[in-house]
Design an enzyme around this catalytic site. Structure first.
Site, PDB file in Angstrom:
ATOM      1  N   HIS A 104      -1.942 -12.724  -2.107  1.00 16.47           N
ATOM      2  CA  HIS A 104      -3.014 -13.426  -1.416  1.00 16.47           C
ATOM      3  C   HIS A 104      -2.654 -14.866  -1.082  1.00 16.47           C
ATOM      4  O   HIS A 104      -3.509 -15.625  -0.637  1.00 16.47           O
ATOM      5  CB  HIS A 104      -4.298 -13.354  -2.246  1.00 16.47           C
ATOM      6  N   HIS A 118       0.814  -1.211   0.000  1.00 15.62           N
ATOM      7  CA  HIS A 118       0.000   0.000   0.000  1.00 15.62           C
ATOM      8  C   HIS A 118       0.852   1.267   0.000  1.00 15.62           C
ATOM      9  O   HIS A 118       0.371   2.326  -0.407  1.00 15.62           O
ATOM     10  CB  HIS A 118      -0.962  -0.011   1.188  1.00 15.62           C
TER      11      HIS A 118
END
Length: 753
Positions: free
Chosen positions: A284, A92
């Site tokens: 993920h 991020h």
């Protein structure tokens, strides 16, 4: 009690109704003065590169590795390992980058400041950075927050069994929020009405800068979402998200529609389909999302939280507020059976099961494996197991036909996934660092990658002062005009972007596709100039001994310097324009055409150029360009005035050339702009071109654009112009112009910085 004690004190500095309250569209000159020394607490002579080189990187990584499993009671680690949290933190930090203007990204440690520190997509990352503070405190200024955030992501991957591609330091911290980044114009978190409501374009009502087309309004949105047009240069579908809504577009759990959003947003971060699939699947493979309860249990973000929270936000009143009770995205998904170990479990589960739509405990759309057993570990209770779950955007990798082919290949070839993820992760976390010359540390990968805009290493002796003087004479005797030489040098150097450190004169990519064909560069004139300069280069290099050469990149810049010296001489000023040889020429093979295309200026006020019609006014686009060139307001002013005097402009119109002696480095632009004997009127309702006529006779004197006239209209810019229009200003004007010019020519010379 005195009257003063009774009177409420409401006149603190900076309070009250501001200029921006009265005039919200006022030009944002403050964008050109951010990140000054006044906000930086470090000593003036501090050199971050030197400090980083003294860092024991192995020791830092050892401390980070120990932190990964050192779970703290105040914020327990999922599965006993902080790795997934730190991967999200690093992702991020870097993932705000967008290729359109090069802004965002990890390069300045902006995740510490508003608005990023309070974005809905960054919930709980305040805790991640607090977990890192003891390590940052230990090593002090030898490693920046910007570098530490990315390094921590790498160490997180490595401690969970993944081999990373490499790491480069060199990101210097800033000490205040960026003002120049346009994040969108929605007024509510997770809003998307403006970025899609206005088609491909938007305007920042707060006075910031956005370059966006006027076209593409109101297309019908198809099932695959292809009719959605995200405004430029944004890289996220909703205010406060990094990329896409994991529930699907606007919360619609449709994997095919979500695939369109994924493809568009990742492409705007310079990722292709394979890199996109690898990043999503690789990321993920680890950890989980958090949605233990309804969102109304979560308190204000850090910037809105109470003082006693000490910069932490999103205080959670659900259960213990942490661990198994954590609420972050509102989704409650764990992808694999080994969430703290690298493997191919993501794709194995994605294709093994059929998926049913369900909702998280927080009420968010997610998917659960049909007829599956409970094989997924619980993050905080080893006695519990869960059924496999996925996000809508995960299913896009299976149901989008292009993504599906890539995903199946990775399923069948785990080694290809590992290599693709390693490379894509390195690109994600280093995309805004610019050329390899800025990379620091022992883990810089040896392989040269085309997205780094590689330039050959210097491999020959450089020209000396005598050579430079001789070459200047040959250039000035070549028949090329002052304006042609200056225009070419400016076109070559002014592609530089301080945001992601791309572009610039080094490499001479102006002679290669796509730059040689950009309309702003006047391809026909450019080809003529380059042919002459190439002839001078060939003749010079052909008679040298010892391998001495001059590159075309150097010769282009030297041509601009020679022309400016000649133009100053015509104005009665002797000046020497600084010139540092050592640039090299890149090849077409070293140039990623699609990537370099993002550097094309849609507007360049210094050349009075607009490629199309934009909702942002031309003068705001000038500020945007100047900010990317790292110019101050005085530097912008003197450069523009000088370039106008030198008759530098794109196209046939000579708007803004307020002089009767073009190609002379005079202060005529300023003197004539401020002349009260001229009356200005717009030539059309668009108010983009104006004519200036003599107030007494009505005779046409000049024509100018919004970019030209703003220097007489805007109070601060007019004040700067008055300095250069004064009777005693000619010498200062030339001196300041040359200094600003030399700065632009050397913006990409990181190897000599």
């Amino acid at each position: 009690m005195s009257s003063e004690a009774k009177c409420p004190f409401n006149h603190a500095a900076g309070g009250g109704t501001t200029n921006r309250d009265w005039w919200p569209k006022q030009l944002r000159l403050d964008l050109l003065s951010q990140h000054s020394g006044k906000s930086n607490p470090l000593d003036g002579g501090f050199n971050y590169a030197e400090a980083f080189r003294s860092l024991d990187l192995a020791a830092v990584k050892k401390d980070l590795a120990a932190l990964m499993t050192d779970s703290q009671d105040w914020w327990p680690a999922d599965f006993g390992h902080y790795g997934p949290l730190f991967i999200r933190m690093a992702w991020h930090s870097a993932g705000t980058y967008r290729i359109g203007d090069g802004r965002g990204g990890a390069g300045r440690g902006q995740q510490r400041f508003a608005p990023l520190n309070s974005w809905p997509d960054n919930v709980s990352l305040d805790k991640a950075r607090r977990l890192l503070w003891p390590i940052k405190q230990k090593y002090g200024q030898k490693i920046s927050w910007a570098d530490l955030l990315i390094l921590t992501g790498n160490v997180a991957l490595e401690t969970m069994g993944f081999k990373t591609f490499g790491f480069a330091g060199g990101r210097e911290d800033t000490w205040e929020p960026d003002l120049d980044v346009y994040w969108g114009n929605e007024k509510t978190w997770l809003g998307g009405d403006v970025r899609y409501g206005k088609g491909a374009a938007g305007d920042n009502d707060d006075g910031g800068v956005i370059v966006a087309d006027e076209e593409k309004h109101g297309e019908e949105v198809s099932r695959d979402n292809s009719g959605r047009n995200l405004e430029n240069p944004l890289g996220a579908v909703q205010m406060g998200l990094i990329y896409v809504n994991p529930e699907g577009p606007d919360g619609n759990p449709d994997p095919l529609a979500a695939a369109h959003d994924i493809r568009e947003t990742f492409a705007r971060m310079a990722m292709n389909d394979e890199e996109t699939v690898a990043l999503i699947a690789g990321g993920h493979t680890f950890g989980k999302t958090h949605g233990a309860g309804p969102a109304d249990n979560v308190g204000p973000e850090p910037e809105a939280a109470d003082l006693e929270n000490q910069g932490l936000g999103w205080k959670n009143s659900f259960g213990t507020g942490k661990g198994a009770d954590t609420i972050t995205s509102g989704l409650e998904v764990t992808w694999t059976t080994t969430p703290t170990k690298w493997g191919n479990g993501f794709f194995e589960n994605l294709f093994k099961y059929e998926w049913e739509l369900t909702k998280s405990p927080a009420g968010a759309h997610q998917w659960v494996a049909r007829d599956a057993g409970e094989t997924i570990p619980h993050a905080h209770d080893p006695s519990k197991k869960l059924r496999p779950t996925m996000l809508t955007t995960d299913l896009s990798l299976r149901f989008d036909p292009v993504y599906e082919k890539i995903s199946r290949r990775f399923l069948e070839n785990p080694d290809q996934l590992a290599d693709a993820f390693a490379r894509a992760w390195f690109k994600l976390t280093h995309r805004d660092m610019g050329p390899r010359a800025r990379y620091l540390g022992p883990e810089v990968p040896a392989e040269e990658l085309n997205w780094q805009d590689p330039i050959p290493a210097l491999d020959h002796p450089l020209v000396n002062e005598q050579d430079i003087a001789s070459l200047k004479q040959k250039i000035l005797a070549s028949g090329l005009s002052v304006s042609q030489l200056v225009s070419t040098a400016w076109a070559s150097a002014s592609t530089f972007r301080g945001s992601d450190k791309r572009g610039g004169a080094n490499g001479a990519r102006i002679r290669l596709a796509p730059q040689k064909d950009w309309p702003v560069n006047q391809p026909e004139q450019l080809a003529k100039v380059l042919k002459v300069l190439e002839g001078i280069q060939s003749e010079f290099n052909g008679v040298q001994s010892g391998g001495k050469k001059i590159s075309l990149a150097d010769l282009i810049v030297l041509g601009g310097a020679a022309a400016i010296e000649q133009a100053a001489k015509s104005a009665g000023q002797q000046v020497s324009v600084p010139f540092s040889p050592g640039r090299m020429d890149a090849s077409q093979e070293q140039t990623d055409v699609q990537s370099v295309a993002a550097l094309e200026p849609l507007a360049d006020g210094f050349r009075n150029y607009l490629k199309g019609k934009y909702r942002a006014p031309a003068e705001a686009l000038l500020i945007d360009k100047a900010q990317l060139l790292t110019l101050t307001a005085p530097e912008m002013t003197v450069l523009l005035g000088g370039l106008r005097a030198l008759n530098v402009h794109a196209g046939q119109d000579s708007h803004g050339v307020f002089t009767h002696r073009p190609q002379t480095l005079s202060n005529d632009f300023f003197r004539n702009l401020l002349d009260m004997g001229t009356e200005w009127k717009p030539l059309s309702p668009a108010r983009d071109v104006f004519e200036g006529r003599d107030r007494k006779t009505g005779e046409l004197k000049w024509t100018g654009t919004r970019v030209d006239l703003v220097f007489g209209s805007h109070a601060q810019l007019r004040a700067l112009c008055e300095v250069y229009a004064s009777e005693d200003a000619q010498e200062k004007f030339v001196r300041d112009f040359v200094a600003a010019w030399a700065k632009v020519m050397d913006l990409d010379r990181f190897e000599i910085a």
